[in-house]
Design a protein around this motif. Structure first.
Motif, PDB file in Angstrom:
ATOM      1  N   GLU A   1       1.001   8.942   2.976  1.00  0.00           N
ATOM      2  CA  GLU A   1       0.779   8.513   4.210  1.00  0.00           C
ATOM      3  C   GLU A   1      -0.457   7.658   4.261  1.00  0.00           C
ATOM      4  O   GLU A   1      -1.508   7.816   3.852  1.00  0.00           O
ATOM      5  CB  GLU A   1       0.822   9.256   5.395  1.00  0.00           C
ATOM      6  N   LEU A   2      -0.444   6.604   5.109  1.00  0.00           N
ATOM      7  CA  LEU A   2      -1.565   5.610   5.342  1.00  0.00           C
ATOM      8  C   LEU A   2      -1.574   5.605   6.999  1.00  0.00           C
ATOM      9  O   LEU A   2      -0.769   5.556   7.703  1.00  0.00           O
ATOM     10  CB  LEU A   2      -1.224   4.221   5.024  1.00  0.00           C
ATOM     11  N   ILE A   3      -2.962   5.597   7.511  1.00  0.00           N
ATOM     12  CA  ILE A   3      -3.211   5.566   9.009  1.00  0.00           C
ATOM     13  C   ILE A   3      -3.170   3.983   9.223  1.00  0.00           C
ATOM     14  O   ILE A   3      -3.850   3.241   8.924  1.00  0.00           O
ATOM     15  CB  ILE A   3      -4.629   5.899   9.365  1.00  0.00           C
TER      16      ILE A   3
ATOM     17  N   THR B   1       0.759  -0.991   0.023  1.00  0.00           N
ATOM     18  CA  THR B   1      -0.139  -0.006   0.043  1.00  0.00           C
ATOM     19  C   THR B   1       0.756   1.385   0.028  1.00  0.00           C
ATOM     20  O   THR B   1       0.799   2.324  -0.795  1.00  0.00           O
ATOM     21  CB  THR B   1      -0.995   0.206   1.372  1.00  0.00           C
ATOM     22  N   VAL B   2       1.897   1.346   0.899  1.00  0.00           N
ATOM     23  CA  VAL B   2       2.563   2.571   1.017  1.00  0.00           C
ATOM     24  C   VAL B   2       3.575   2.778  -0.264  1.00  0.00           C
ATOM     25  O   VAL B   2       3.797   3.743  -0.608  1.00  0.00           O
ATOM     26  CB  VAL B   2       3.431   2.525   2.269  1.00  0.00           C
TER      27      VAL B   2
ATOM     28  N   GLU C   1      -6.790   8.321  -3.950  1.00  0.00           N
ATOM     29  CA  GLU C   1      -7.757   8.654  -2.796  1.00  0.00           C
ATOM     30  C   GLU C   1      -7.658   6.986  -2.052  1.00  0.00           C
ATOM     31  O   GLU C   1      -7.632   6.171  -2.785  1.00  0.00           O
ATOM     32  CB  GLU C   1      -9.168   8.827  -3.315  1.00  0.00           C
ATOM     33  N   LEU C   2      -7.790   7.036  -0.750  1.00  0.00           N
ATOM     34  CA  LEU C   2      -7.611   5.876  -0.173  1.00  0.00           C
ATOM     35  C   LEU C   2      -9.218   5.465   0.220  1.00  0.00           C
ATOM     36  O   LEU C   2      -9.994   6.274   0.758  1.00  0.00           O
ATOM     37  CB  LEU C   2      -6.962   5.648   1.213  1.00  0.00           C
ATOM     38  N   LEU C   3      -9.436   4.119   0.040  1.00  0.00           N
ATOM     39  CA  LEU C   3     -10.961   3.582   0.229  1.00  0.00           C
ATOM     40  C   LEU C   3     -10.887   2.657   1.525  1.00  0.00           C
ATOM     41  O   LEU C   3     -10.215   1.438   1.260  1.00  0.00           O
ATOM     42  CB  LEU C   3     -11.564   2.744  -0.976  1.00  0.00           C
ATOM     43  N   ALA C   4     -11.471   2.925   2.598  1.00  0.00           N
ATOM     44  CA  ALA C   4     -11.700   2.067   3.730  1.00  0.00           C
ATOM     45  C   ALA C   4     -12.989   1.453   3.644  1.00  0.00           C
ATOM     46  O   ALA C   4     -13.260   0.471   3.072  1.00  0.00           O
ATOM     47  CB  ALA C   4     -11.144   3.000   4.773  1.00  0.00           C
ATOM     48  N   GLY C   5     -13.937   1.772   4.572  1.00  0.00           N
ATOM     49  CA  GLY C   5     -15.267   1.135   4.595  1.00  0.00           C
ATOM     50  C   GLY C   5     -16.194   1.794   3.642  1.00  0.00           C
ATOM     51  O   GLY C   5     -17.171   1.196   3.363  1.00  0.00           O
TER      52      GLY C   5
ATOM     53  N   HIS D   1      -6.586   7.117  -9.278  1.00  0.00           N
ATOM     54  CA  HIS D   1      -6.324   5.922  -8.553  1.00  0.00           C
ATOM     55  C   HIS D   1      -7.128   5.876  -7.225  1.00  0.00           C
ATOM     56  O   HIS D   1      -7.037   6.676  -6.677  1.00  0.00           O
ATOM     57  CB  HIS D   1      -4.862   5.966  -8.319  1.00  0.00           C
ATOM     58  N   LEU D   2      -7.690   4.730  -7.104  1.00  0.00           N
ATOM     59  CA  LEU D   2      -8.355   4.345  -5.857  1.00  0.00           C
ATOM     60  C   LEU D   2      -7.726   3.205  -5.154  1.00  0.00           C
ATOM     61  O   LEU D   2      -7.734   2.077  -5.857  1.00  0.00           O
ATOM     62  CB  LEU D   2      -9.936   3.867  -6.220  1.00  0.00           C
ATOM     63  N   VAL D   3      -7.113   3.294  -4.069  1.00  0.00           N
ATOM     64  CA  VAL D   3      -6.367   2.365  -3.482  1.00  0.00           C
ATOM     65  C   VAL D   3      -7.505   1.854  -2.178  1.00  0.00           C
ATOM     66  O   VAL D   3      -7.669   2.427  -1.247  1.00  0.00           O
ATOM     67  CB  VAL D   3      -5.107   2.664  -2.576  1.00  0.00           C
ATOM     68  N   ASP D   4      -7.691   0.413  -2.663  1.00  0.00           N
ATOM     69  CA  ASP D   4      -8.970   0.038  -1.756  1.00  0.00           C
ATOM     70  C   ASP D   4      -8.129  -0.974  -0.584  1.00  0.00           C
ATOM     71  O   ASP D   4      -7.377  -1.807  -0.672  1.00  0.00           O
ATOM     72  CB  ASP D   4      -9.530  -1.028  -2.543  1.00  0.00           C
ATOM     73  N   LEU D   5      -8.354  -0.394   0.641  1.00  0.00           N
ATOM     74  CA  LEU D   5      -7.851  -1.166   1.624  1.00  0.00           C
ATOM     75  C   LEU D   5      -8.393  -2.430   2.346  1.00  0.00           C
ATOM     76  O   LEU D   5      -7.707  -2.840   3.231  1.00  0.00           O
ATOM     77  CB  LEU D   5      -7.575  -0.002   2.874  1.00  0.00           C
TER      78      LEU D   5
END
Length: 299
Positions: free
Chosen positions: A164-166, A17-18, A28-32, A49-53
């Motif tokens: 960064e990622l949480i 991911t990083v 954009e980061l996709l969480a829930g 780009h959508l990065v699905d977590l």
């Protein structure tokens, strides 16, 4: 309306991911996906780009540490709501989680997504500010820690960098031993699926729960949807510490909270009303926390 075209990525590890965040632009980061999908569908966000977590199972956990609790960023609201360790050690968090929207949102939404969105009406931001929570942020180059108090900078603007990622959240438990502590997360909300008008997160530690008038040794007060960022009110905390909880103390603390908040008016709650409610809900939340602290020894 449909989202603008984008490339979907679904990494399986934090390292992957990083690396994506370091290599890609306009991400954009996709969480829930309880907010971003709506924003993208209305084309208020049009990332390339959508990065699905959701493949990051390593970020789905609640664990007790030597000095607190650590929660992975992809942990769902439902998991927090039903967590036994959190109910024992940091009960404010399950209470905040169980009041988020309806079951479908709680089944999918994550604590990391809520913190990343940084809506000042959100439950977790206020709870973490009240509890001195720490955010663990990770990029391809480094890992760093930021206190919740420093993380929220302005309206929906945070210290999180684009690369960064949480990873996780930690909450220290030393200030609040369960046998002498009470916590409460109280919100005014007219319907389950709406944002709360105002929420009050409080925690108190007393010296001796069995005493006739237990003295408040530590007090925390934070408000949600009462300013551009989750708002802690240390002046109100100071007037209560060192004394048993009293009507006079509560009234003074509520007045300080009312003066401290700077809410935006809404369709069904203008600014004056929200200021008054903030003080009243801080008072009610403190009363509940104090009662729970006194009862804690026998529970």
């Amino acid at each position: 309306m449909k989202p603008a075209p984008f490339t979907h990525h679904r990494p399986e590890t934090v390292e992957e991911t990083v690396e994506l965040l370091a290599d890609l632009e306009d991400v954009e980061l996709l969480a829930g996906n309880q907010s971003l999908g709506i924003v993208m569908a209305n084309r208020l966000a049009t990332p390339d780009h959508l990065v699905d977590l959701n493949g990051l199972e390593e970020l789905q956990y609640v664990e007790e540490t030597d000095d607190g609790v650590r929660i992975g960023a992809m942990t769902r609201h439902r998991t927090l709501e039903r967590s036994d360790p959190l109910a024992e050690l940091v009960p404010m968090l399950p209470e905040a989680a169980e009041q988020i929207a309806g079951p479908s949102v709680r089944n999918q939404g994550t604590i990391g997504g809520s913190i990343g969105e940084a809506d000042p009406a959100g439950n977790y931001p206020a709870a973490l500010v009240a509890l001195d929570g720490v955010l663990h942020l990770r990029s391809a180059e480094e890992s760093r820690e930021v206190t919740a108090d420093d993380y929220f900078i302005a309206y929906m603007f945070t210290d999180l960098r684009e690369e960064e990622l949480i990873e996780a959240v930690t909450v220290p438990t030393d200030p609040f031993p369960p046998e002498r502590t009470g916590m409460a997360f109280l919100e005014l909300k007219r319907a389950a699926q709406t944002w709360p008008t105002v929420s009050a997160a409080t925690a108190v530690r007393v010296d001796d729960p069995s005493a006739d008038d237990p003295v408040l040794e530590e007090v925390r007060i934070a408000l949600a949807n009462a300013a551009d960022i989750p708002l802690r009110v240390p002046d109100a905390e100071d007037v209560l510490e060192g004394e048993p909880l009293s009507e006079a103390g509560l009234a003074e603390a509520a007045e300080i909270v009312t003066d401290a908040v700077t809410p935006e008016g809404e369709m069904h709650a203008d600014r004056d009303y929200k200021e008054e409610v903030a003080g009243e809900y801080a008072k009610r939340s403190l009363e509940t926390s104090y009662e729970r602290a006194i009862d804690a020894e026998t529970n």
